[in-house]
Design an enzyme around this catalytic site. Structure first.
Site, mmCIF file in Angstrom:
data_model
loop_
_atom_site.group_PDB
_atom_site.id
_atom_site.type_symbol
_atom_site.label_atom_id
_atom_site.label_comp_id
_atom_site.label_asym_id
_atom_site.label_seq_id
_atom_site.Cartn_x
_atom_site.Cartn_y
_atom_site.Cartn_z
ATOM 1 C CB CYS A 7 -0.902 0.009 1.238
ATOM 2 S SG CYS A 7 -1.830 -1.524 1.467
ATOM 3 N NE ARG A 18 -7.088 -3.683 1.900
ATOM 4 C CZ ARG A 18 -8.029 -4.582 2.070
ATOM 5 N NH1 ARG A 18 -9.275 -4.289 1.731
ATOM 6 N NH2 ARG A 18 -7.764 -5.764 2.576
ATOM 7 C CB ILE A 47 -2.457 -8.825 -0.299
ATOM 8 C CG1 ILE A 47 -1.827 -7.826 -1.284
ATOM 9 C CG2 ILE A 47 -1.751 -10.174 -0.367
ATOM 10 C CD1 ILE A 47 -1.868 -8.244 -2.729
ATOM 11 C CB ILE A 48 -4.333 -10.584 3.834
ATOM 12 C CG1 ILE A 48 -3.164 -11.433 3.318
ATOM 13 C CG2 ILE A 48 -4.969 -11.253 5.050
ATOM 14 C CD1 ILE A 48 -2.037 -11.614 4.318
ATOM 15 N N GLY A 85 14.121 -13.243 -5.931
ATOM 16 C CA GLY A 85 15.367 -13.786 -5.388
ATOM 17 C C GLY A 85 16.275 -12.732 -4.794
#
Length: 638
Positions: free
Chosen positions: A2, A50, A53-54, A365
Site C-alpha cells: 500500500c 490500498r 492482498i489479505i 530472489g
C-alpha cells in the site's frame, strides 16, 4: 502492499489537513489502486491507498483499535500474523477482521514499542495513540518497505514516497549537499539521507516516536548482532547446509500467504530458481513465472529462464524490453519517486508490469547476493588483499596508467571494465576498496558536479562507519553486513519497491526472512565463499533440487545496456539533459562535458555514471519541478 501518509502537529499547522491527505494519496494511487481511506483526529491525520492482498473485504484502513485509542496506516505483510493473532487472543484480545493490520494494532496495544521485534514480514507503519497524543513510526528489519519523513518545529509528516510528502506546503525542496554527494558516488544516498534536506529516510529496523514536537528514535533490530556472533569454523558443515535448506524452505512457504494468486520472478539464476523451486505445489493454481530480457545478447537471460521454467513446469511469461528510453524514462522517473542510479530499474519496472497483468503478488530472489557473497565485488575483495602487497610506486607509476589503455567493451560488465575498476581502488584498505568497486563519480568529478556543495564531506567516510559497526568480524562477513546496510537497503530494495509498486504489484523477498538472514550471517565465511566459488551453502542446499545447468551457471545480474542506449536511442535526450541547466548539479563544467564527449565517441565507457546523472536530472524535472500542464510525471501507464 500500500501507500501510507500522515502527519502530526503540536499546534494547528496550515496546509496539514484533509486536503493535503487527499493530494498525497492521489500522488500514490499506483501503490494502492483498490481503495483509499482518510482519518483525522485532534492534532493528527492518517491516510492510506490500498492494494488488497489479505482479507479483501474488511482490511480497509486507516484502522482503529482499543475503542479508537489507536489508529494505524500500514504498508506491508506480516507472514506470522496468524500465530501472533492466536497468541494475542490468548491474552484476551478480540478481532473483527482476518487482516494482519488488526494484528499489528493489537500487538502494539499489548506490547507497545517492543512489538516490532515479534513481527516477521515486510512493513512500514504509523500508529497514532490518541490518549498519549503520540505518533509511532516503524520500518521492517531489513528495509524492504520504505518510510520517509519531514520534521521541523512541532510538526512531522511521513509517507511511503517523497512525492506525497512534497504535497505538504511546509516541506522545503532544498537540495541536501551530502545526499547529493552520496548519490553521485554510489547512485543512492547513504543512511537516512535523501537528496532533499527536508526529507529523511527512516533506517531499517528503526522505530521513531513523536510526541508534542519531540522525537526519539531507537534501533530495535540490527544485523550486527548476528555478524559479530559467528558460528565456529569447525562446525559440522553438512548439518549447517541441511539447516539452511530447511530455513529457506520455511521462508518461501511462509511468504506464500495470500488471498490472491502469487507468482515468481524468474531470471534463470540460482537465487530466483531456488525460490520458484520451493513455490511449486504451494499454489491452488498453475505457478506463474515472469522474466524480462534485452535485444542485446550478452544482457539477456531469457533462454536460461525458459529452460528453468520448462524444467519446473511453470506457466511462464516473458518479454523483451521494448520501451524506448528516450521517451519512456522521463515518465518513469516520476513513478520511481526518488533519483536512483541503478541501471536495472527500468527492466525491473518492465517485468513488474508484465507480472501485474496476471498476479498481484510475486516472490523474488533479491537479497541472496548480499547475504551469500554472490557479486564479483567479493572476489575483488579477496584479490585486493594480495594486490596491496604490490609496492605503491609500481601501482601508481606503471599499473594504474596502463589500465587506462584498456579499450572499452560493449559487453555486460566486461572483463576490461572490471579490471580498470579493480586497479583504480585495490591499493586502498578494505573499506575504501570495497566502496570503490561500485564508485560512479570519483572525487574530482563529484566536486565538479557539486559546485561547492558539501565542502569537506566524503561519502567514503560515511561508508566506512558501517564497517566500524562490525570491527572484529571475518573480512567477508564485514563486507556482507556493509552491503546489506547500504547497497541492499538504499538501492536494491528501493528499486524493487518503486518498480513493483509503480504498477500496483507486491514483491516479497524470501532470502530476507529475518530468521534466515540471521542464520546466514552467522555461518562460517567458507560456506558463503570458498576460493572463487560463491553461494556455497545455497548451491549445496539446492543440489538435487535444481537442474545442474543452474548450479553451474555464473552470476549474470540484471543490468541494462545503458552504455549503448546513451549512444543510441537515448542519445538525443541525454544531449538535451547534459546541455541544460540544473539546480542540483553544475552541468557547465569541463569535467562533466568531457565525460559525455568521451562516452559519446566511444573512447571510454562512462555508461553507469552518466546514466545515474541522467536519472537525477530527469527526477529533478519530473518530481522536484513538476510540469504545469499535461499528464503529471509519475502517472506511468500500466
Amino acid at each position: 502492499m500500500c501507500g501510507i501518509v500522515g502527519y502530526a502537529a503540536a499546534c494547528p499547522e496550515p496546509g496539514l489537513d484533509r486536503d493535503f491527505l487527499r493530494r498525497a494519496c492521489a500522488r500514490m494511487a499506483h501503490r494502492g489502486p483498490d481503495g483509499e481511506g482518510l482519518w483525522e483526529g485532534a492534532g493528527a491525520g492518517l491516510a492510506h491507498r490500498r492494494l488488497s492482498i489479505i482479507d479483501l473485504e474488511r482490511g480497509t484502513q486507516p484502522m482503529s483499535y482499543g475503542g479508537g485509542r489507536y489508529v494505524v496506516t500500514y504498508n506491508g505483510e506480516l507472514y506470522n500474523y496468524r500465530e501472533l493473532r492466536a497468541r494475542l487472543a490468548g491474552l484476551g484480545h478480540s478481532f473483527e477482521t482476518d487482516s494482519d493490520t488488526e494484528v499489528v494494532l493489537a500487538a502494539f496495544a499489548q506490547w507497545g514499542e517492543e512489538s516490532p521485534k515479534l513481527f516477521r514480514g515486510i512493513f512500514a507503519f504509523g500508529i497514532w495513540d490518541a490518549q498519549e497524543r503520540r505518533l509511532t513510526l516503524c520500518r521492517d528489519q531489513l528495509g524492504v518497505k520504505p518510510l520517509l519523513y519531514h520534521r521541523q518545529g512541532g510538526r512531522i509528516v511521513f509517507s511511503s514516497e517523497v512525492k506525497a510528502i512534497l504535497e505538504a506546503p511546509c516541506v522545503p525542496r532544498d537540495a541536501d549537499g551530502e545526499g547529493l554527494a552520496d548519490y553521485l558516488a554510489l547512485g543512492y544516498p547513504l543512511g537516512e539521507r535523501t537528496v532533499l534536506r527536508g526529507i529523511r529516510r527512516l533506517s531499517p529496523g528503526t522505530l521513531l516516536a513523536w510526541q508534542d514536537g519531540e522525537v526519539t528514535a531507537r534501533t530495535y533490530w540490527d544485523l550486527a548482532a548476528a555478524t559479530n556472533n559467528p558460528l565456529e569454523p569447525s562446525a559440522d558443515k553438512a548439518r549447517l547446509i541441511r539447516e539452511y535448506a530447511a530455513a529457506l524452505e520455511r521462508a518461501v512457504t511462509s511468504q506464500m500467504v495470500s488471498d490472491v494468486p502469487v507468482g515468481g520472478f524468474l531470471s534463470g539464476g540460482m537465487d530466483s530458481s531456488s525460490v520458484v523451486c520451493h513455490m511449486r505445489g504451494r499454489t491452488p493454481h498453475a505457478l506463474q513465472t515472469f522474466s524480462m530480457g534485452f535485444t542485446e545478447g550478452s544482457f539477456s537471460e531469457l533462454p536460461q529462464a525458459r529452460r528453468v521454467a520448462a524444467a519446473f513446469g511453470t506457466e511462464h511469461h516473458d518479454e523483451t524490453v521494448s520501451l524506448d528510453p528516450g521517451t519512456s524514462y522521463p515518465l518513469l522517473a516520476g513513478a520511481f519517486d526518488e533519483p536512483l542510479g541503478d541501471s536495472s530499474l527500468l527492466p525491473t519496472y518492465c517485468v513488474s508490469r508484465l507480472a501485474r497483468r496476471h498476479v498481484k503478488v510475486v516472490l523474488t530472489g533479491d537479497g541472496a547476493d548480499e547475504s551469500l557473497a554472490g557479486y564479483d565485488t567479493y572476489v575483488a575483495d579477496l584479490f585486493q588483499r594480495f594486490y596491496r602487497l604490490l609496492p605503491r610506486a609500481l601501482h601508481e607509476r606503471i599499473v594504474l596508467p596502463a589500465s587506462g589503455l584498456i579499450p572499452p567493451s560493449r559487453r555486460k560488465l566486461s572483463l576490461n571494465y572490471r579490471i580498470r575498476q579493480f586497479i583504480a581502488h585495490a591499493h586502498n584498505d578494505l573499506p575504501r576498496a570495497h566502496y570503490g568497486w561500485r564508485l560512479l563519480f570519483g572525487d574530482d568529478e563529484r566536486r565538479a558536479l557539486l559546485g561547492g556543495r558539501a565542502p569537506g564531506y566524503d561519502p567514503a567516510d560515511s561508508y566506512r562507519s558501517y564497517f566500524d559497526q562490525v570491527p572484529e568480524g571475518d573480512p567477508l562477513n564485514r563486507c556482507l553486513y556493509v552491503d546489506m546496510k547500504t547497497w541492499l537497503a538504499n538501492d536494491i530494495l528501493t528499486k524493487v519497491d518503486r518498480a513493483s509498486m509503480a504498477v500496483g504489484l507486491e514483491a516479497r523477498v524470501p532470502f530476507l526472512d529475518v530468521d534466515l538472514v540471521e542464520f546466514t550471517m552467522r555461518l562460517p565465511a567458507a560456506l558463503k565463499m570458498r576460493g572463487l566459488r560463491r553461494k556455497v551453502v545455497l548451491r549445496e542446499a539446492m543440489r538435487g533440487r535444481l537442474p545442474d545447468f543452474v548450479l553451474r551457471r555464473r552470476k549474470a545480474g540484471f543490468n541494462a545496456p545503458v552504455s549503448d542506449w546513451l549512444r543510441g536511442s537515448y542519445r538525443e535526450v541525454a544531449e538535451e539533459l547534459f546541455g541544460g541547466t540544473s539546480r542540483l548539479v553544475d552541468l557547465d563544467h569541463p569535467v562533466v562535458r568531457g565525460l559525455w564527449q568521451e562516452h559519446r565517441r566511444g573512447e571510454r565507457d562512462h555508461g553507469f555514471s552518466l546514466w545515474s546523472l541522467a536519472a537525477l536530472l530527469l527526477w529533478e524535472r519530473s518530481v522536484l519541478q513538476p510540469p504545469a500542464v499535461g499528464r503529471r510525471a509519475g502517472e506511468a501507464e500500466r
